[in-house]
Design an enzyme around this catalytic site. Structure first.
Site, PDB file in Angstrom:
ATOM      1  N   TYR A  11       0.817  -1.226   0.000  1.00 25.10           N
ATOM      2  CA  TYR A  11       0.000   0.000   0.000  1.00 25.10           C
ATOM      3  C   TYR A  11       0.854   1.281   0.000  1.00 25.10           C
ATOM      4  CZ  TYR A  11      -3.064   3.569   2.123  1.00 25.10           C
ATOM      5  OH  TYR A  11      -3.736   4.719   2.417  1.00 25.10           O
ATOM      6  N   TYR A 142       4.817  -6.253  17.185  1.00 28.64           N
ATOM      7  CA  TYR A 142       5.076  -5.521  15.934  1.00 28.64           C
ATOM      8  C   TYR A 142       5.933  -4.277  16.213  1.00 28.64           C
ATOM      9  CZ  TYR A 142       4.268  -1.993  12.400  1.00 28.64           C
ATOM     10  OH  TYR A 142       4.462  -0.976  11.498  1.00 28.64           O
ATOM     11  N   LYS A 146      10.031  -3.024  15.161  1.00 29.25           N
ATOM     12  CA  LYS A 146      10.473  -1.748  14.587  1.00 29.25           C
ATOM     13  C   LYS A 146      11.489  -1.078  15.511  1.00 29.25           C
ATOM     14  CE  LYS A 146       8.015  -1.920  10.859  1.00 29.25           C
ATOM     15  NZ  LYS A 146       8.568  -1.885   9.495  1.00 29.25           N
ATOM     16  N   ARG A 222      -7.232   9.334  16.408  1.00 31.45           N
ATOM     17  CA  ARG A 222      -6.027   8.989  15.653  1.00 31.45           C
ATOM     18  C   ARG A 222      -5.648  10.131  14.712  1.00 31.45           C
ATOM     19  NH1 ARG A 222      -5.925   5.974  19.008  1.00 31.45           N
ATOM     20  NH2 ARG A 222      -5.746   3.716  19.077  1.00 31.45           N
ATOM     21  N   ASP A 285      -5.490  -0.757  22.193  1.00 29.96           N
ATOM     22  CA  ASP A 285      -5.745   0.577  21.635  1.00 29.96           C
ATOM     23  C   ASP A 285      -5.511   1.671  22.677  1.00 29.96           C
ATOM     24  OD1 ASP A 285      -6.349   0.347  18.964  1.00 29.96           O
ATOM     25  OD2 ASP A 285      -8.477  -0.056  19.306  1.00 29.96           O
TER      26      ASP A 285
HETATM   27  N1  UDP Z   1     -11.518   0.911  14.758  1.00 27.29           N
HETATM   28  C1  UDP Z   1     -12.870   0.678  14.996  1.00 27.29           C
HETATM   29  N2  UDP Z   1     -13.498  -0.261  14.228  1.00 27.29           N
HETATM   30  C2  UDP Z   1     -12.872  -0.986  13.272  1.00 27.29           C
HETATM   31  C3  UDP Z   1     -11.494  -0.746  13.031  1.00 27.29           C
HETATM   32  C4  UDP Z   1     -10.859   0.223  13.795  1.00 27.29           C
HETATM   33  O1  UDP Z   1     -13.477   1.304  15.860  1.00 27.29           O
HETATM   34  O2  UDP Z   1     -13.500  -1.840  12.633  1.00 27.29           O
HETATM   35  C5  UDP Z   1     -10.830   1.928  15.557  1.00 27.29           C
HETATM   36  C6  UDP Z   1      -9.614   1.411  16.295  1.00 27.29           C
HETATM   37  O3  UDP Z   1      -9.989   0.928  17.570  1.00 27.29           O
HETATM   38  C7  UDP Z   1      -8.738   2.664  16.384  1.00 27.29           C
HETATM   39  C8  UDP Z   1      -9.104   3.444  15.107  1.00 27.29           C
HETATM   40  O4  UDP Z   1     -10.351   2.902  14.664  1.00 27.29           O
HETATM   41  O5  UDP Z   1      -9.112   3.446  17.496  1.00 27.29           O
HETATM   42  C9  UDP Z   1      -8.080   3.274  14.017  1.00 27.29           C
HETATM   43  O6  UDP Z   1      -7.824   1.894  13.868  1.00 27.29           O
HETATM   44  P1  UDP Z   1      -6.984   1.314  12.671  1.00 27.29           P
HETATM   45  O7  UDP Z   1      -6.993  -0.191  12.813  1.00 27.29           O
HETATM   46  O8  UDP Z   1      -7.465   1.876  11.375  1.00 27.29           O
HETATM   47  O9  UDP Z   1      -5.508   1.887  12.901  1.00 27.29           O
HETATM   48  P2  UDP Z   1      -4.537   1.814  14.205  1.00 27.29           P
HETATM   49  O10 UDP Z   1      -4.817   3.067  14.990  1.00 27.29           O
HETATM   50  O11 UDP Z   1      -4.835   0.561  14.940  1.00 27.29           O
HETATM   51  O12 UDP Z   1      -3.184   1.830  13.592  1.00 27.29           O
END
Ligand code: UDP
Length: 329
Positions: A11, A142, A146, A222, A285
């Site tokens: 991506y 993960y 890094k 985020r 999270d």
């Molecule tokens: N999130 C959510 N529902 C989903 C996927 C993600 O509520 O189906 C929330 C997740 O808990 C986080 C935010 O969206 O707070 C961004 O998640 P993502 O997986 O896109 O990226 P991350 O922050 O984990 O890198």
């Protein structure tokens, strides 16, 4: 100047390759196509199918392209949750791949290396927005891989003079404005593409992972940063390394958006009601992750151009609408 892009069929990698080619660079993409897509690679880039875990593949790559003098290393396992389920695979694959690459690259006297790093290094930030000098506390296996990668590159600089730039991405999103490349993960786990899959009729609803966080609307916040802004940052970083100084930058657009705000933006862009169902919190999270990207703006003149949530979602929507099954279309 010839740039090797590992994971250039993925991506973020494919968007960076596109930008590099448009800027006149010679690009060699090396990818095992485990997660990447051959169709995502710009036609003017050389493509080598191979596996970084196989040192002979890496040696053959450098024998075929001795002109490689810079590396952008995207190839990696990237899922936080998965890394907690199969930690040995993550430690092995991410770290061994990097070691093989560096062993051959240093033999060929490569002097510039851009590492895809992550906001997952900041599990306990003292100050938000998060600056580069926050303590590095990986939030998952993960993130730990890094962290190891950053440490390994520190010693490569000390011993071989390999100059590095760590780019710690926050939430990469969006797609190329031309709509020809975009995000296509299997399985998809990210909020924006999953939300848009509801608008496409591929899912019934989007799940909201927790509404009881200590944030204004109770959902996680985020820092979403457009993939083409990330691409620009990579090229600026590569050029900056000419001065012989290694560096590290946190990369976000500097504004936090909640899960509810993202879903609302997707409703506005798609015109679809996008039903949402409140679910439990997702393990690991953090409530708020927002980058302070002042340093890269000041030092390299980087400025996010696609920094409105609407534009991020619009470009993603253009891609997903035209390619509901991703690159399989
Ligand atoms: N999130 C959510 N529902 C989903 C996927 C993600 O509520 O189906 C929330 C997740 O808990 C986080 C935010 O969206 O707070 C961004 O998640 P993502 O997986 O896109 O990226 P991350 O922050 O984990 O890198």
């Amino acid at each position: 100047m010839a740039i090797l892009v590992t994971g250039g069929a993925g991506y973020i990698g494919s968007h960076v390759v596109d930008s590099l080619i448009n800027d006149g660079y010679e690009v060699i993409v090396f990818d095992n196509l485990q997660a990447g897509h051959r169709q995502a690679v710009h036609a003017q880039a050389a493509f080598v199918l191979g596996n970084l875990l196989n040192k002979a593949d890496v040696a053959a790559l450098f024998a075929a392209y001795p002109q490689i003098d810079g590396i952008m290393h995207f190839a990696s396992r990237i899922l936080v949750g998965e890394s907690m389920q199969i930690p040995f695979v993550y430690f092995h694959d991410n770290v061994m791949a990097l070691l093989n690459l560096l062993e051959i690259a240093t033999q060929h006297h490569v002097k510039r290396f851009i590492l895809s790093s992550t906001a997952n290094l900041f599990d306990k930030p003292n100050v938000i927005p998060i600056r580069e000098d926050e303590p590095l506390i990986p939030g998952s296996v993960y993130g730990e891989t890094k962290f190891f990668a950053e440490r390994i590159l520190h010693w490569m600089d000390t011993i071989y003079g390999l100059k590095y730039c760590f780019l710690r991405y926050f939430n990469a999103c969006g797609a190329h404005e031309n709509g020809h490349i975009g995000e296509d993960h299997d399985p998809e786990t990210h909020l924006i593409p999953l939300t848009l899959q509801v608008a496409l009729g591929k899912r019934e609803h989007i799940s909201i992972f927790g509404t009881d966080y200590d944030t204004p609307d109770g959902t996680c916040i985020r820092d979403y940063v457009h993939v083409l802004d990330l691409a620009r940052a990579h090229i600026l970083a590569l050029e900056a390394l000419q001065d012989g100084q290694s560096r590290v930058y946190n990369l976000g657009s500097g504004t936090g958006y909640s899960v509810l705000e993202v879903i609302e933006a997707a409703r506005a862009v798609t015109g679809h009601p996008i039903p949402a169902v409140v679910g439990a919190r997702r393990a690991g999270d953090l409530p708020v992750l927002v980058a302070d990207s002042t340093r890269i703006k000041r030092e390299l003149g980087w400025q996010p151009r696609y920094d409105s949530l609407r534009v991020m979602v619009e470009t993603a929507w253009r891609w997903h609408k035209a390619h509901p099954d991703g690159f399989a279309d």
